[in-house]
Design a protein around this motif. Sequence first.
Motif, PDB file in Angstrom:
ATOM      1  N   ARG A  52       0.830  -1.209   0.000  1.00  0.00           N
ATOM      2  CA  ARG A  52       0.000   0.000   0.000  1.00  0.00           C
ATOM      3  C   ARG A  52       0.867   1.263   0.000  1.00  0.00           C
ATOM      4  O   ARG A  52       0.583   2.219  -0.725  1.00  0.00           O
ATOM      5  N   GLN A  53       1.948   1.258   0.773  1.00  0.00           N
ATOM      6  CA  GLN A  53       2.825   2.422   0.831  1.00  0.00           C
ATOM      7  C   GLN A  53       3.591   2.627  -0.484  1.00  0.00           C
ATOM      8  O   GLN A  53       3.791   3.753  -0.927  1.00  0.00           O
ATOM      9  N   ARG A  54       3.996   1.546  -1.106  1.00  0.00           N
ATOM     10  CA  ARG A  54       4.672   1.659  -2.411  1.00  0.00           C
ATOM     11  C   ARG A  54       3.720   2.236  -3.451  1.00  0.00           C
ATOM     12  O   ARG A  54       4.118   3.052  -4.281  1.00  0.00           O
ATOM     13  N   HIS A  55       2.474   1.800  -3.412  1.00  0.00           N
ATOM     14  CA  HIS A  55       1.467   2.330  -4.330  1.00  0.00           C
ATOM     15  C   HIS A  55       1.267   3.830  -4.077  1.00  0.00           C
ATOM     16  O   HIS A  55       1.166   4.620  -5.028  1.00  0.00           O
ATOM     17  N   HIS A  56       1.202   4.210  -2.812  1.00  0.00           N
ATOM     18  CA  HIS A  56       1.044   5.622  -2.453  1.00  0.00           C
ATOM     19  C   HIS A  56       2.239   6.438  -2.953  1.00  0.00           C
ATOM     20  O   HIS A  56       2.076   7.540  -3.493  1.00  0.00           O
ATOM     21  N   ALA A  57       3.448   5.911  -2.802  1.00  0.00           N
ATOM     22  CA  ALA A  57       4.646   6.603  -3.294  1.00  0.00           C
ATOM     23  C   ALA A  57       4.585   6.777  -4.809  1.00  0.00           C
ATOM     24  O   ALA A  57       4.925   7.847  -5.330  1.00  0.00           O
ATOM     25  N   ASP A  58       4.153   5.745  -5.514  1.00  0.00           N
ATOM     26  CA  ASP A  58       4.020   5.850  -6.976  1.00  0.00           C
ATOM     27  C   ASP A  58       3.019   6.932  -7.361  1.00  0.00           C
ATOM     28  O   ASP A  58       3.231   7.682  -8.313  1.00  0.00           O
ATOM     29  N   SER A  59       1.935   7.017  -6.617  1.00  0.00           N
ATOM     30  CA  SER A  59       0.919   8.037  -6.868  1.00  0.00           C
ATOM     31  C   SER A  59       1.484   9.442  -6.654  1.00  0.00           C
ATOM     32  O   SER A  59       1.230  10.352  -7.450  1.00  0.00           O
TER      33      SER A  59
END
Length: 83
Positions: A52-59
């Motif tokens: 979830r945090q990696r996805h947030h960073a990508d966003s």
Amino acid sequence: MCNRYEDRYVELTTQLRSIEAFCDFLANGGTVRVADGDGAAFKEVTASVLARQRHHADSIRKTRRQLFPDRADEQFQPLYTSH
């Protein structure tokens, strides 16, 4: 206007750095455990939190690239340095 523009860049970059540091912590052995309630057993949720945090960073990276195409990949320089 220019100051608000710069502030937004700093905000996004600082948030990105924080999330990336947390992801590094988790990827290098950090763990996250949660309990469903008081007195309940803890369960490991590290993998889902990391994803979830990696996805947030990508966003955030995507937003930063859209708002600041000329600066999206440069490293943020801190406003203050310790002496």
